[in-house]
Scaffold this motif. Structure first.
Motif, PDB file in Angstrom:
ATOM      1  N   ALA A  15       0.796  -1.018   0.056  1.00  0.00           N
ATOM      2  CA  ALA A  15      -0.009   0.104   0.049  1.00  0.00           C
ATOM      3  C   ALA A  15       0.927   1.230  -0.060  1.00  0.00           C
ATOM      4  N   LYS A  16       1.957   1.139  -0.743  1.00  0.00           N
ATOM      5  CA  LYS A  16       3.024   2.334  -0.687  1.00  0.00           C
ATOM      6  C   LYS A  16       2.320   3.616  -1.295  1.00  0.00           C
ATOM      7  N   SER A  17       1.221   3.441  -2.172  1.00  0.00           N
ATOM      8  CA  SER A  17       0.670   4.827  -2.728  1.00  0.00           C
ATOM      9  C   SER A  17      -0.468   5.403  -1.874  1.00  0.00           C
ATOM     10  N   TYR A  18      -0.734   4.573  -0.581  1.00  0.00           N
ATOM     11  CA  TYR A  18      -1.664   5.289   0.379  1.00  0.00           C
ATOM     12  C   TYR A  18      -0.615   6.116   0.923  1.00  0.00           C
ATOM     13  N   ASP A  19       0.525   5.390   1.324  1.00  0.00           N
ATOM     14  CA  ASP A  19       1.542   6.385   2.215  1.00  0.00           C
ATOM     15  C   ASP A  19       2.092   7.543   1.392  1.00  0.00           C
ATOM     16  N   LEU A  20       2.304   7.387   0.173  1.00  0.00           N
ATOM     17  CA  LEU A  20       2.991   8.612  -0.569  1.00  0.00           C
ATOM     18  C   LEU A  20       1.687   9.600  -0.663  1.00  0.00           C
ATOM     19  N   SER A  21       0.359   9.211  -1.177  1.00  0.00           N
ATOM     20  CA  SER A  21      -0.581  10.209  -1.034  1.00  0.00           C
ATOM     21  C   SER A  21      -0.937  10.851   0.226  1.00  0.00           C
ATOM     22  N   ALA A  22      -0.978  10.160   1.395  1.00  0.00           N
ATOM     23  CA  ALA A  22      -1.156  10.689   2.753  1.00  0.00           C
ATOM     24  C   ALA A  22      -0.314  11.596   3.136  1.00  0.00           C
ATOM     25  N   GLN A 228      -6.296  -0.095   2.927  1.00  0.00           N
ATOM     26  CA  GLN A 228      -5.326  -0.713   1.880  1.00  0.00           C
ATOM     27  C   GLN A 228      -5.982  -2.157   1.629  1.00  0.00           C
ATOM     28  N   LEU A 229      -6.452  -2.687   2.552  1.00  0.00           N
ATOM     29  CA  LEU A 229      -6.830  -4.108   2.317  1.00  0.00           C
ATOM     30  C   LEU A 229      -8.140  -4.184   1.427  1.00  0.00           C
ATOM     31  N   CYS A 230      -9.189  -3.335   1.703  1.00  0.00           N
ATOM     32  CA  CYS A 230     -10.325  -3.032   0.674  1.00  0.00           C
ATOM     33  C   CYS A 230      -9.747  -2.723  -0.568  1.00  0.00           C
ATOM     34  N   GLN A 231      -8.789  -1.750  -0.466  1.00  0.00           N
ATOM     35  CA  GLN A 231      -8.332  -1.324  -2.042  1.00  0.00           C
ATOM     36  C   GLN A 231      -7.695  -2.487  -2.700  1.00  0.00           C
ATOM     37  N   ALA A 232      -6.724  -3.127  -2.046  1.00  0.00           N
ATOM     38  CA  ALA A 232      -6.280  -4.483  -2.763  1.00  0.00           C
ATOM     39  C   ALA A 232      -7.062  -5.445  -3.142  1.00  0.00           C
ATOM     40  N   ASN A 233      -8.312  -5.716  -2.408  1.00  0.00           N
ATOM     41  CA  ASN A 233      -9.060  -6.724  -2.557  1.00  0.00           C
ATOM     42  C   ASN A 233     -10.068  -6.501  -3.813  1.00  0.00           C
ATOM     43  N   LEU A 234     -10.389  -5.449  -3.761  1.00  0.00           N
ATOM     44  CA  LEU A 234     -11.358  -4.746  -4.859  1.00  0.00           C
ATOM     45  C   LEU A 234     -10.607  -4.888  -6.094  1.00  0.00           C
ATOM     46  N   ASP A 235      -9.370  -4.102  -5.891  1.00  0.00           N
ATOM     47  CA  ASP A 235      -8.424  -3.862  -7.213  1.00  0.00           C
ATOM     48  C   ASP A 235      -8.113  -5.232  -8.068  1.00  0.00           C
ATOM     49  N   MET A 236      -7.551  -6.141  -7.000  1.00  0.00           N
ATOM     50  CA  MET A 236      -7.085  -7.189  -7.766  1.00  0.00           C
ATOM     51  C   MET A 236      -7.947  -8.396  -8.107  1.00  0.00           C
ATOM     52  N   ARG A 237      -9.244  -8.381  -7.447  1.00  0.00           N
ATOM     53  CA  ARG A 237     -10.046  -9.472  -7.511  1.00  0.00           C
ATOM     54  C   ARG A 237     -11.138  -9.243  -9.161  1.00  0.00           C
ATOM     55  N   GLN A 238     -11.056  -8.257  -9.538  1.00  0.00           N
ATOM     56  CA  GLN A 238     -11.895  -7.813 -10.568  1.00  0.00           C
ATOM     57  C   GLN A 238     -11.906  -9.125 -11.649  1.00  0.00           C
ATOM     58  N   GLY A 239     -10.627  -9.643 -12.104  1.00  0.00           N
ATOM     59  CA  GLY A 239     -10.542 -10.428 -13.202  1.00  0.00           C
ATOM     60  C   GLY A 239     -11.273 -11.765 -12.679  1.00  0.00           C
ATOM     61  N   ASP A 240     -11.106 -12.233 -11.365  1.00  0.00           N
ATOM     62  CA  ASP A 240     -11.606 -13.554 -11.042  1.00  0.00           C
ATOM     63  C   ASP A 240     -13.131 -13.361 -10.698  1.00  0.00           C
TER      64      ASP A 240
END
Length: 290
Positions: A15-22, A228-240
């Motif tokens: 979730a580095k992008s969360y840290d950068l943007s924060a 960040q877990l919501c972001q990762a889950n929703l971002d990476m699961r759309q193909g599945d």
């Protein structure tokens, strides 16, 4: 405004992008983030389930480190870290015997009077709407967003003590202040299945899938998160999810801090927007936001 900053493990990796943007938006708003020296894992999921003393001691160690900074406010962008720190603080306050045991374990005194907030909560309480609007260089006009709080940020209310656990509005209000069109829905504080990511992937796709499909149905351009877990889950699961429901999904999943940064005039790469699996850049360009 000076605060102790607890990035937590995820914001230094996936979730580095969360840290950068924060860090970027806090700098714009005059919030000086002082990273806690020698912070440790908050003791969330694994330790919490298996060893109470270990879980509390991990958070207590971080709280003890804050005392060295001589600051009273602690900000944690990660809802898991926020909830674990505040939960440990409550346990130590209610149970003097546990506090004594933990202090012996970590070899340091613990200051339990810290003000621990999620980043969203801190901004709600310390950054007036007028301040946000004064900073706007690129209002989010024409952008339709769905705010998704997830379950860890607002539940259980006896621990989080933040917003309405069933119908939270703080993220809605922030996004509206930035000029976005905020769409209402019934799944604001539902679970995306993050805790089941490895054990029950199909259940995760089921839970995340209904969120993606509902956001699409509502006509959203993006789902906006503070976890960040919501972001990762929703971002990476759309193909599945697409394989399961026979559809194609390309719903951008953005951190609220990334949209804040864009509205303040920051560049996409400064905010980590180029790192997402579902690329939001074309959509943002189409809206005239980059």
């Amino acid at each position: 405004m000076k605060v102790s900053y607890y990035p937590g493990c995820s914001l230094e990796g996936t979730a580095k992008s969360y840290d950068l943007s924060a860090r970027a938006v806090c700098g714009e708003l005059g919030i000086a983030l002082h990273e806690i020296p020698e912070w440790s894992c908050c003791g969330s999921s694994p330790a919490l389930k298996m060893n109470r003393l270990l879980s509390v001691a991990l958070s207590a160690h971080t709280m003890a480190q804050v005392a060295k900074q001589q600051l009273e406010d602690v900000v944690a962008p990660c809802p898991f870290c926020f909830r674990r720190l505040r939960g440990a603080q409550d346990e130590l306050t209610r149970d003097p015997a546990l506090k004594e045991q933990v202090e012996r374990t970590i070899g340091q005194p613990i200051h339990v009077g810290l003000r621990i907030s999620s980043l969203l909560e801190y901004m709600r309480d310390h950054v007036p709407v007028e301040t946000l609007q004064e900073k706007l260089a690129r209002p989010l006009k024409g952008l339709k967003v769905i705010p998704f709080y997830g379950c860890y940020l607002v539940k259980p209310p006896r621990v989080t003590r933040f917003d309405d656990p069933e119908n939270p509005t703080s993220l809605d209000e922030l996004l509206s202040a930035l000029g976005a069109e905020v769409l209402d829905w019934d799944f604001k504080a539902e679970c995306c299945g993050a805790g089941l990511a490895l054990a029950k992937t199909e259940k995760v796709c089921e839970l995340s899938g209904r969120l993606i499909r509902e956001a699409e149905y509502r006509g959203a351009d993006a789902i906006v998160v503070a976890c960040q877990l919501c972001q990762a889950n929703l971002d990476m699961r759309q193909g599945d999810i697409g394989l399961l429901d026979g559809s194609h999904h390309e719903m951008p999943i953005l951190y609220f801090t990334q949209l804040m940064g864009l509205s303040f005039g920051r560049q996409p790469t400064e905010l980590g927007l180029h790192t997402h699996l579902v690329d939001p850049l074309a959509m943002l360009a189409n809206k005239g936001l980059i």
